[in-house]
Design a protein around this motif. Structure first.
Motif, PDB file in Angstrom:
ATOM      1  N   MET A   1      -5.943  -8.069 -39.043  1.00 55.34           N
ATOM      2  CA  MET A   1      -5.051  -7.753 -37.944  1.00 55.34           C
ATOM      3  C   MET A   1      -5.852  -7.638 -36.655  1.00 55.34           C
ATOM      4  SD  MET A   1      -2.396  -4.536 -37.558  1.00 55.34           S
ATOM      5  CE  MET A   1      -1.396  -5.173 -38.895  1.00 55.34           C
ATOM      6  N   ALA A   2      -5.408  -8.309 -35.605  1.00 56.49           N
ATOM      7  CA  ALA A   2      -6.133  -8.317 -34.339  1.00 56.49           C
ATOM      8  C   ALA A   2      -6.011  -6.966 -33.650  1.00 56.49           C
ATOM      9  CB  ALA A   2      -5.563  -9.414 -33.433  1.00 56.49           C
ATOM     10  N   PRO A   3      -7.059  -6.549 -32.878  1.00 55.73           N
ATOM     11  CA  PRO A   3      -6.990  -5.293 -32.143  1.00 55.73           C
ATOM     12  C   PRO A   3      -5.823  -5.296 -31.164  1.00 55.73           C
ATOM     13  CG  PRO A   3      -9.233  -6.144 -32.192  1.00 55.73           C
ATOM     14  CD  PRO A   3      -8.343  -7.228 -32.724  1.00 55.73           C
ATOM     15  N   LEU A   4      -5.230  -4.137 -30.947  1.00 63.42           N
ATOM     16  CA  LEU A   4      -4.092  -4.011 -30.051  1.00 63.42           C
ATOM     17  C   LEU A   4      -4.558  -3.660 -28.648  1.00 63.42           C
ATOM     18  CD1 LEU A   4      -1.659  -1.926 -32.301  1.00 63.42           C
ATOM     19  CD2 LEU A   4      -1.652  -4.390 -31.951  1.00 63.42           C
ATOM     20  N   SER A   5      -3.817  -4.140 -27.654  1.00 58.72           N
ATOM     21  CA  SER A   5      -4.069  -3.737 -26.278  1.00 58.72           C
ATOM     22  C   SER A   5      -3.424  -2.377 -26.050  1.00 58.72           C
ATOM     23  CB  SER A   5      -3.481  -4.752 -25.302  1.00 58.72           C
ATOM     24  OG  SER A   5      -2.065  -4.774 -25.421  1.00 58.72           O
ATOM     25  N   ASP A   6      -3.844  -1.673 -24.952  1.00 60.30           N
ATOM     26  CA  ASP A   6      -3.273  -0.363 -24.673  1.00 60.30           C
ATOM     27  C   ASP A   6      -1.767  -0.440 -24.451  1.00 60.30           C
ATOM     28  OD1 ASP A   6      -5.640   0.946 -24.952  1.00 60.30           O
ATOM     29  OD2 ASP A   6      -6.144   0.965 -22.827  1.00 60.30           O
TER      30      ASP A   6
ATOM     31  N   GLY B   1       2.520   0.844 -43.150  1.00 61.16           N
ATOM     32  CA  GLY B   1       2.817   1.328 -41.808  1.00 61.16           C
ATOM     33  C   GLY B   1       1.726   1.112 -40.791  1.00 61.16           C
ATOM     34  N   TYR B   2       0.564   0.599 -41.189  1.00 63.03           N
ATOM     35  CA  TYR B   2      -0.539   0.412 -40.240  1.00 63.03           C
ATOM     36  C   TYR B   2      -0.223  -0.737 -39.285  1.00 63.03           C
ATOM     37  CZ  TYR B   2      -5.272  -0.339 -38.449  1.00 63.03           C
ATOM     38  OH  TYR B   2      -6.371  -0.479 -37.627  1.00 63.03           O
ATOM     39  N   ARG B   3      -0.408  -0.482 -37.976  1.00 61.18           N
ATOM     40  CA  ARG B   3      -0.072  -1.472 -36.964  1.00 61.18           C
ATOM     41  C   ARG B   3      -1.291  -2.003 -36.214  1.00 61.18           C
ATOM     42  NH1 ARG B   3       4.155  -3.769 -38.101  1.00 61.18           N
ATOM     43  NH2 ARG B   3       4.367  -4.443 -35.945  1.00 61.18           N
ATOM     44  N   GLY B   4      -2.444  -1.344 -36.347  1.00 58.08           N
ATOM     45  CA  GLY B   4      -3.647  -1.840 -35.678  1.00 58.08           C
ATOM     46  C   GLY B   4      -4.401  -0.736 -34.971  1.00 58.08           C
TER      47      GLY B   4
END
Length: 220
Positions: free
Chosen positions: A1-6, A47-50
């Motif tokens: 999973m790619a890192p999320l932006s703020d 439930g993990y989103r990043g």
């Protein structure tokens, strides 16, 4: 999973848990590699989103403050990850292989969204912060009193790591949800009188707890 932006983190409406780590500058790459491994393992949890990671140089020029934000769809899913054997194993491995001092701090913002999503009206942040403060003080003091003979004998980084985990579980599973129900009317009331009464009651409870803990042997 790619890192999320703020923007993706805070626009998602999910539960965001923030961890601060102070690391030597030369350990930054190792820390990033470690966080990528954590991300891969966390991705297997429901439930993990990043996650997102940002770095800020400390004034001493030798350390950086790494701020890691992990996102789950719900609070209980996040707590399941925080308390999982997989995460504890990775943290133990990092402590063993990476020579950096871990400093974990719990941000009140980590619980703000959870309370906001469960209230029918928007809750003022200052009220949420008061409830988190009311939950954290007895949690930390009880851990200090009952953990001095056990956790107190451990090295400071490990002491902080285990202590923060216990505090997070205690506040997240019990105290914050219980206080949000107890102060439900106060949280979204527009009454100035009720706002004052609720606020005063929080400070009165803290004074009572202060007196209680101050009366214990060795506290002064």
């Amino acid at each position: 999973m790619a890192p999320l932006s703020d923007s993706e983190l805070f626009d998602s409406g999910h539960f965001v848990y923030t961890i601060h780590s102070v690391i030597p500058c030369e350990s930054r790459q190792s820390f990033e590699d470690f966080q990528r491994e954590m991300n891969e393992v966390a991705n297997r949890f429901e439930g993990y989103r990043g996650q997102s990671i940002s770095f800020q140089e400390k004034e001493d020029g030798q350390h950086v403050l790494a701020t890691t934000r992990i996102v789950f769809e719900a609070l209980d899913q996040c707590l399941h990850w925080l308390d999982s054997p997989q995460r504890r194993g990775l943290l133990h491995q990092a402590e063993t292989l990476m020579n950096y001092r871990y400093q974990g701090t719990l941000e009140a913002d980590s619980f703000d969204q959870w309370i906001q999503m469960r209230q029918p009206k928007k809750v003022p942040i200052w009220k949420v912060n008061l409830l988190v403060w009311l939950a954290l003080y007895p949690s930390v003091m009880l851990l200090t009193v009952f953990g001095s003979s056990s956790l107190g004998r451990l090295p400071l980084p490990l002491n902080m790591l285990i202590g923060n985990l216990i505090t997070v579980l205690l506040t997240g599973h019990f105290l914050v949800p219980w206080l949000s129900r107890l102060y439900g009317n106060w949280l979204h009331s527009q009454s100035l009188r009720l706002a004052w009464l609720g606020t005063v009651s929080v400070f009165v409870m803290q004074v009572v707890l202060l007196g209680l803990f101050s009366s214990l042997p060795g506290m002064l």
